[in-house]
Design a protein around this motif. Structure first.
Motif, PDB file in Angstrom:
ATOM      1  N   ARG A  72       0.793  -1.213   0.000  1.00  0.00           N
ATOM      2  CA  ARG A  72       0.000   0.000   0.000  1.00  0.00           C
ATOM      3  C   ARG A  72       0.836   1.278   0.000  1.00  0.00           C
ATOM      4  O   ARG A  72       0.398   2.309  -0.528  1.00  0.00           O
ATOM      5  N   VAL A  73       1.986   1.247   0.637  1.00  0.00           N
ATOM      6  CA  VAL A  73       2.788   2.462   0.734  1.00  0.00           C
ATOM      7  C   VAL A  73       4.172   2.210   0.149  1.00  0.00           C
ATOM      8  O   VAL A  73       4.918   1.357   0.638  1.00  0.00           O
ATOM      9  N   ALA A  74       4.498   2.965  -0.897  1.00  0.00           N
ATOM     10  CA  ALA A  74       5.833   2.892  -1.482  1.00  0.00           C
ATOM     11  C   ALA A  74       6.812   3.636  -0.595  1.00  0.00           C
ATOM     12  O   ALA A  74       6.521   4.727  -0.108  1.00  0.00           O
ATOM     13  N   GLY A  75       7.975   3.045  -0.359  1.00  0.00           N
ATOM     14  CA  GLY A  75       8.987   3.673   0.470  1.00  0.00           C
ATOM     15  C   GLY A  75       9.060   3.048   1.854  1.00  0.00           C
ATOM     16  O   GLY A  75       8.423   2.034   2.147  1.00  0.00           O
ATOM     17  N   ARG A  76       9.843   3.686   2.714  1.00  0.00           N
ATOM     18  CA  ARG A  76      10.106   3.154   4.052  1.00  0.00           C
ATOM     19  C   ARG A  76       9.255   3.854   5.099  1.00  0.00           C
ATOM     20  O   ARG A  76       9.215   5.090   5.148  1.00  0.00           O
ATOM     21  N   ILE A  77       8.614   3.056   5.960  1.00  0.00           N
ATOM     22  CA  ILE A  77       7.890   3.594   7.106  1.00  0.00           C
ATOM     23  C   ILE A  77       8.723   3.307   8.353  1.00  0.00           C
ATOM     24  O   ILE A  77       8.981   2.148   8.691  1.00  0.00           O
ATOM     25  N   LYS A  78       9.142   4.367   8.999  1.00  0.00           N
ATOM     26  CA  LYS A  78      10.044   4.290  10.148  1.00  0.00           C
ATOM     27  C   LYS A  78       9.474   3.405  11.254  1.00  0.00           C
ATOM     28  O   LYS A  78       8.317   3.533  11.646  1.00  0.00           O
ATOM     29  N   GLU A  79      10.321   2.480  11.714  1.00  0.00           N
ATOM     30  CA  GLU A  79       9.990   1.562  12.808  1.00  0.00           C
ATOM     31  C   GLU A  79       8.713   0.763  12.539  1.00  0.00           C
ATOM     32  O   GLU A  79       8.072   0.271  13.471  1.00  0.00           O
ATOM     33  N   ASN A 139      10.379  -5.586   7.251  1.00  0.00           N
ATOM     34  CA  ASN A 139      11.093  -6.338   6.205  1.00  0.00           C
ATOM     35  C   ASN A 139      12.379  -5.659   5.761  1.00  0.00           C
ATOM     36  O   ASN A 139      13.001  -6.078   4.787  1.00  0.00           O
ATOM     37  N   GLU A 140      12.790  -4.598   6.471  1.00  0.00           N
ATOM     38  CA  GLU A 140      14.119  -4.009   6.262  1.00  0.00           C
ATOM     39  C   GLU A 140      14.591  -3.453   7.601  1.00  0.00           C
ATOM     40  O   GLU A 140      14.150  -2.393   8.016  1.00  0.00           O
ATOM     41  N   ARG A 141      15.447  -4.221   8.266  1.00  0.00           N
ATOM     42  CA  ARG A 141      15.832  -3.918   9.646  1.00  0.00           C
ATOM     43  C   ARG A 141      14.553  -3.806  10.476  1.00  0.00           C
ATOM     44  O   ARG A 141      13.735  -4.710  10.468  1.00  0.00           O
ATOM     45  N   SER A 142      14.390  -2.681  11.170  1.00  0.00           N
ATOM     46  CA  SER A 142      13.194  -2.514  12.009  1.00  0.00           C
ATOM     47  C   SER A 142      12.101  -1.733  11.283  1.00  0.00           C
ATOM     48  O   SER A 142      11.116  -1.325  11.895  1.00  0.00           O
ATOM     49  N   HIS A 143      12.269  -1.580   9.960  1.00  0.00           N
ATOM     50  CA  HIS A 143      11.368  -0.720   9.206  1.00  0.00           C
ATOM     51  C   HIS A 143      10.477  -1.518   8.236  1.00  0.00           C
ATOM     52  O   HIS A 143      10.704  -2.709   7.997  1.00  0.00           O
ATOM     53  N   HIS A 144       9.502  -0.838   7.697  1.00  0.00           N
ATOM     54  CA  HIS A 144       8.533  -1.415   6.764  1.00  0.00           C
ATOM     55  C   HIS A 144       8.809  -0.818   5.387  1.00  0.00           C
ATOM     56  O   HIS A 144       8.738   0.405   5.202  1.00  0.00           O
ATOM     57  N   LEU A 145       9.147  -1.662   4.413  1.00  0.00           N
ATOM     58  CA  LEU A 145       9.538  -1.192   3.080  1.00  0.00           C
ATOM     59  C   LEU A 145       8.559  -1.675   2.016  1.00  0.00           C
ATOM     60  O   LEU A 145       8.255  -2.870   1.932  1.00  0.00           O
ATOM     61  N   HIS A 146       8.064  -0.735   1.209  1.00  0.00           N
ATOM     62  CA  HIS A 146       7.269  -1.048   0.009  1.00  0.00           C
ATOM     63  C   HIS A 146       6.088  -1.995   0.271  1.00  0.00           C
ATOM     64  O   HIS A 146       5.856  -2.954  -0.470  1.00  0.00           O
ATOM     65  N   GLY A 147       5.369  -1.730   1.356  1.00  0.00           N
ATOM     66  CA  GLY A 147       4.179  -2.531   1.630  1.00  0.00           C
ATOM     67  C   GLY A 147       4.429  -3.804   2.389  1.00  0.00           C
ATOM     68  O   GLY A 147       3.490  -4.561   2.658  1.00  0.00           O
ATOM     69  N   THR A 175       0.270   5.288  -0.970  1.00  0.00           N
ATOM     70  CA  THR A 175       0.899   5.936  -2.110  1.00  0.00           C
ATOM     71  C   THR A 175       1.525   4.840  -2.965  1.00  0.00           C
ATOM     72  O   THR A 175       2.283   3.998  -2.469  1.00  0.00           O
ATOM     73  N   LEU A 176       1.152   4.802  -4.228  1.00  0.00           N
ATOM     74  CA  LEU A 176       1.524   3.708  -5.120  1.00  0.00           C
ATOM     75  C   LEU A 176       2.595   4.159  -6.112  1.00  0.00           C
ATOM     76  O   LEU A 176       2.671   5.330  -6.487  1.00  0.00           O
ATOM     77  N   THR A 177       3.412   3.207  -6.554  1.00  0.00           N
ATOM     78  CA  THR A 177       4.396   3.493  -7.586  1.00  0.00           C
ATOM     79  C   THR A 177       4.744   2.203  -8.305  1.00  0.00           C
ATOM     80  O   THR A 177       4.292   1.119  -7.935  1.00  0.00           O
ATOM     81  N   ASN A 178       5.546   2.339  -9.360  1.00  0.00           N
ATOM     82  CA  ASN A 178       6.107   1.176 -10.036  1.00  0.00           C
ATOM     83  C   ASN A 178       7.616   1.204  -9.853  1.00  0.00           C
ATOM     84  O   ASN A 178       8.237   2.267  -9.891  1.00  0.00           O
ATOM     85  N   THR A 185       7.874   7.655  -8.745  1.00  0.00           N
ATOM     86  CA  THR A 185       7.028   8.821  -8.507  1.00  0.00           C
ATOM     87  C   THR A 185       6.003   8.495  -7.424  1.00  0.00           C
ATOM     88  O   THR A 185       5.324   7.479  -7.492  1.00  0.00           O
ATOM     89  N   GLN A 186       5.890   9.358  -6.411  1.00  0.00           N
ATOM     90  CA  GLN A 186       5.056   9.031  -5.262  1.00  0.00           C
ATOM     91  C   GLN A 186       4.992  10.205  -4.288  1.00  0.00           C
ATOM     92  O   GLN A 186       5.689  11.205  -4.440  1.00  0.00           O
ATOM     93  N   SER A 187       4.123  10.082  -3.255  1.00  0.00           N
ATOM     94  CA  SER A 187       4.182  10.960  -2.091  1.00  0.00           C
ATOM     95  C   SER A 187       5.208  10.383  -1.117  1.00  0.00           C
ATOM     96  O   SER A 187       5.887   9.401  -1.431  1.00  0.00           O
ATOM     97  N   SER A 188       5.306  10.953   0.069  1.00  0.00           N
ATOM     98  CA  SER A 188       6.378  10.536   0.981  1.00  0.00           C
ATOM     99  C   SER A 188       5.824   9.933   2.273  1.00  0.00           C
ATOM    100  O   SER A 188       5.129  10.615   3.030  1.00  0.00           O
ATOM    101  N   PRO A 189       6.150   8.659   2.567  1.00  0.00           N
ATOM    102  CA  PRO A 189       5.735   8.063   3.846  1.00  0.00           C
ATOM    103  C   PRO A 189       6.360   8.737   5.061  1.00  0.00           C
ATOM    104  O   PRO A 189       5.900   8.524   6.188  1.00  0.00           O
ATOM    105  N   ALA A 190       7.390   9.570   4.837  1.00  0.00           N
ATOM    106  CA  ALA A 190       7.959  10.333   5.957  1.00  0.00           C
ATOM    107  C   ALA A 190       6.904  11.241   6.587  1.00  0.00           C
ATOM    108  O   ALA A 190       7.037  11.635   7.749  1.00  0.00           O
ATOM    109  N   SER A 191       5.836  11.545   5.814  1.00  0.00           N
ATOM    110  CA  SER A 191       4.775  12.414   6.329  1.00  0.00           C
ATOM    111  C   SER A 191       4.024  11.776   7.491  1.00  0.00           C
ATOM    112  O   SER A 191       3.337  12.476   8.243  1.00  0.00           O
ATOM    113  N   LEU A 192       4.159  10.466   7.679  1.00  0.00           N
ATOM    114  CA  LEU A 192       3.516   9.799   8.800  1.00  0.00           C
ATOM    115  C   LEU A 192       4.210  10.113  10.132  1.00  0.00           C
ATOM    116  O   LEU A 192       3.637   9.911  11.202  1.00  0.00           O
ATOM    117  N   HIS A 193       5.466  10.601  10.040  1.00  0.00           N
ATOM    118  CA  HIS A 193       6.240  10.898  11.253  1.00  0.00           C
ATOM    119  C   HIS A 193       6.764  12.330  11.307  1.00  0.00           C
ATOM    120  O   HIS A 193       7.117  12.803  12.390  1.00  0.00           O
TER     121      HIS A 193
END
Length: 349
Positions: free
Chosen positions: A76-83, A98-106, A175-178, A314-322
């Motif tokens: 659902r979310v392209a990019g990394r979601i912190k922690e 799925n990447e260290r302690s973070h959530h990557l690309h859904g 936010t979706l991307t290819n 091309t996408q919005s930024s998951p950094a906006s969640l934090h």
């Protein structure tokens, strides 16, 4: 224009369908219903030679694990979601790590690993396919039932369009991307070092050592990340800076678009003469220059190597969640998601 399909039987006893879209100029796009994965975009060079300009695995089975998300639809979310968590409407949501302690690309079982429903269509101007997917509430840890429709469109003027739509019954991040890796040399015969790039951006998101945005924006002026005017990608590979080192010797950064140029991104390979212009209504793009592809990945064209492809996510930024001041990723029932990115292929004049 024409469309062809082919069944792909994998070693894990899954049967996928490979779709091929071809226009009247000889340009073609191949994709799987599994992950919406683009396996081939073939376009002519200055001499009319048609070659594939995206990376693909040698063996289809490798798309099952696909640790580098070759060609996939990401959500659902392209990019990394912190922690691997976020706070929304009084509740903390925990996602898969799925990447260290973070959530990557859904996450591990994101949209890149789903079989999509595909409905082909054709008219006088274009040929394409609508890919649809239902993501129930709780999927990957996210709230809300989400219906997604992504349309792949090929036109006769060598434009490949990705049109994204989504609806939800509850506020949720999306936010979706290819995640196609482009290499305009054709058949990945050269790295992207000498590709010439332009990015309509003066700001990048600063990253920490784990590639998570710090909340600060950096000005690219007079830095290796300044692509406001055309220059070779190797300029950022060979000029060591803190941010270049964080990204393992290249780019893996979110660029916020200025919206001042005709194309948000321009890419060209001087030797083949192929060009790519990207226009989009997304607020920014993650540029990843394949700085750390795992060794031994077998591509159709040989083993993967550093800087063999460039992702234009091309996408919005998951950094906006934090963090404040980043393009929002929240989808609500009142405001359906609709974004479009156009990849226009051409030749150097």
């Amino acid at each position: 224009m024409k469309m062809e399909t082919k069944e792909i039987l994998t070693q894990v006893e899954q049967t996928w369908t490979l779709y091929r879209l071809e226009n009247d100029q000889g340009m073609s796009v191949n994709f799987l219903n599994y992950g919406g994965i683009i396996t081939d975009i073939s376009v002519p060079d200055n001499d009319g030679q048609i070659e594939n300009v995206v990376l693909r695995f040698k063996n289809y089975e490798d798309y099952i694990s696909n640790p580098v998300f070759f060609g996939a639809l990401v959500g659902r979310v392209a990019g990394r979601i912190k922690e691997a968590s976020f706070y929304l409407n009084g509740q903390t949501y925990q996602l898969g790590k799925n990447e260290r302690s973070h959530h990557l690309h859904g996450g591990q079982e994101g949209f890149h690993s789903r079989v999509w429903n595909v409905t082909p269509y054709e008219n006088e101007q274009e040929i394409g396919a609508k890919l649809s997917l239902s993501s129930p509430a709780g999927d990957g840890g996210y709230p809300g039932n989400v219906e997604v429709e992504v349309t792949y469109i090929l036109t006769n003027d060598n434009r490949f369009i990705i049109d994204y739509k989504a609806e939800t019954d509850e506020v949720t991040p999306l936010t979706l991307t290819n995640h196609a890796y482009f290499n305009l040399s054709g058949g990945a015969k050269r790295t992207i070092d000498n590709h010439v790039c332009l990015i309509d951006s003066t700001k990048i998101a600063e990253l920490d050592e784990e590639l998570i945005p710090t909340g600060e924006w950096l000005d690219v002026n007079n830095t290796p990340f300044d692509f406001q005017n055309k220059k070779e990608l190797k300029n950022v590979f060979t000029n060591e800076t803190t941010q270049q080192k964080v990204a393992s010797g290249g780019m893996d950064h979110y660029f916020k678009f200025n919206g001042e140029k005709e194309s948000a991104i321009h890419l060209e390979d001087p030797e083949s003469g192929r060009t790519l212009d990207v226009t989009t209504d997304q607020p920014g793009v993650v540029i990843y220059t394949s700085n750390s592809l795992p060794e031994g990945i077998k591509l159709l064209e040989g083993e993967a190597r550093r800087h063999v492809g460039i992702c234009l996510e091309t996408q919005s930024s998951p950094a906006s969640l934090h963090e404040k001041g980043f393009p929002d990723v929240l989808l609500s029932p009142e405001n359906p998601y609709h974004k479009r990115t156009v990849f226009s292929f051409g030749k150097r004049r």
